[in-house]
Design a protein around this motif. Sequence first.
Motif, short mmCIF file in Angstrom:
data_model
loop_
_atom_site.label_atom_id
_atom_site.label_comp_id
_atom_site.label_asym_id
_atom_site.label_seq_id
_atom_site.Cartn_x
_atom_site.Cartn_y
_atom_site.Cartn_z
N LYS A 211 11.47 8.92 1.38
CA LYS A 211 12.01 7.75 2.07
C LYS A 211 11.26 7.50 3.37
O LYS A 211 10.92 6.37 3.72
CB LYS A 211 13.50 7.94 2.35
CG LYS A 211 14.16 6.72 2.96
CD LYS A 211 15.64 6.95 3.20
CE LYS A 211 16.27 5.72 3.85
NZ LYS A 211 17.71 5.94 4.15
N LYS A 212 10.96 8.58 4.11
CA LYS A 212 10.19 8.47 5.35
C LYS A 212 8.82 7.85 5.08
O LYS A 212 8.36 6.96 5.80
CB LYS A 212 10.00 9.85 5.99
CG LYS A 212 11.16 10.35 6.81
CD LYS A 212 10.75 11.65 7.49
CE LYS A 212 11.83 12.17 8.39
NZ LYS A 212 11.44 13.42 9.07
N LEU A 213 8.17 8.37 4.03
CA LEU A 213 6.85 7.88 3.68
C LEU A 213 6.89 6.40 3.31
O LEU A 213 6.05 5.61 3.76
CB LEU A 213 6.27 8.69 2.51
CG LEU A 213 5.18 9.72 2.87
CD1 LEU A 213 5.78 10.77 3.80
CD2 LEU A 213 4.63 10.39 1.62
N ASP A 214 7.85 6.03 2.49
CA ASP A 214 7.96 4.64 2.04
C ASP A 214 8.20 3.68 3.20
O ASP A 214 7.63 2.58 3.25
CB ASP A 214 9.10 4.51 1.02
CG ASP A 214 8.78 5.20 -0.30
OD1 ASP A 214 7.60 5.48 -0.54
OD2 ASP A 214 9.72 5.46 -1.08
N GLU A 215 9.04 4.11 4.14
CA GLU A 215 9.32 3.27 5.32
C GLU A 215 8.07 3.09 6.17
O GLU A 215 7.79 1.99 6.67
CB GLU A 215 10.45 3.89 6.14
CG GLU A 215 11.82 3.79 5.47
CD GLU A 215 12.89 4.54 6.24
OE1 GLU A 215 12.54 5.29 7.19
OE2 GLU A 215 14.08 4.37 5.90
N SER A 216 7.30 4.17 6.33
CA SER A 216 6.07 4.09 7.12
C SER A 216 5.01 3.25 6.42
O SER A 216 4.27 2.50 7.05
CB SER A 216 5.53 5.49 7.41
OG SER A 216 6.35 6.15 8.34
N LYS A 217 4.93 3.39 5.09
CA LYS A 217 3.99 2.58 4.32
C LYS A 217 4.31 1.09 4.47
O LYS A 217 3.41 0.26 4.65
CB LYS A 217 4.02 2.97 2.85
CG LYS A 217 3.35 4.29 2.52
CD LYS A 217 3.47 4.59 1.02
CE LYS A 217 2.81 5.90 0.67
NZ LYS A 217 2.92 6.20 -0.78
N ALA A 218 5.59 0.76 4.39
CA ALA A 218 6.01 -0.64 4.53
C ALA A 218 5.67 -1.16 5.92
O ALA A 218 5.22 -2.30 6.09
CB ALA A 218 7.50 -0.77 4.26
N LYS A 219 5.87 -0.32 6.93
CA LYS A 219 5.57 -0.70 8.31
C LYS A 219 4.07 -0.94 8.47
O LYS A 219 3.64 -1.91 9.12
CB LYS A 219 6.03 0.39 9.26
CG LYS A 219 5.87 0.03 10.73
CD LYS A 219 6.38 1.16 11.62
CE LYS A 219 7.88 1.29 11.55
NZ LYS A 219 8.39 2.27 12.53
#
Length: 222
Positions: free
Chosen positions: A83-91
């Motif tokens: 989830k952390k990775l996905d949020e950072s990727k989206a950012k």
Amino acid sequence: MKKVNLILGAAAIALAFTSCKNENEERAEKTVDTYVVYVDSIGNIAAADAKANWAEIEASYQQRTMEAEAALADMKDKEAAQKKLDESKAKYEELKAKVQAEAAAATPDRKTEIRNALFGEGVVGEDMSFAWVNKDNILKVYNDFYNEFDKNQNSYSREDLDEIKLLYEALDARKNTVEKEGLDAKDNRKIAELKIKFAPKFKWERITSKGEENAQAKDKAE
């Protein structure tokens, strides 16, 4: 005694494995956390600096993404880490889109560059309307057009010349209207002189650009 030694040996191995596993988990957590902080830091870079160094930023981002994704295998709570990775990727993608949009806005496309050079900044839009040309300024418009073309004729590509042809025809169509609105005879004669000078130069550039195009195609084929 032998049995005790075996038990103690097994316990030592288990402890070492647990310790190794904990070290791997800690390392993985640090990798993911560092990735999150890195993406956040990109958002704090000044827009001009981000645009100027985006290739380097992109390369670093891709490398860190690979490392963070590999670290997931050693994470205890993989779902939370993902989830952390996905949020950072989206950012990051949001930041990337913003930088690309600003870069595109700052750099006009080739057609816009040609129109601005031949007729002035922003006066010719996508509709190619020349309604702003009238009997008082049409001679200057033709003169500026000719001088700009004459100055840069050797630098135009085949596509550039196609665009110039369309613009020239649109200007000529406007001239027909302006003549009916009272174009001065003296100005009309000067425009005719410019057209006579322009025609052979443009024709020559079209011929030579086509020849260069064919030569390049032949070289690629060989």
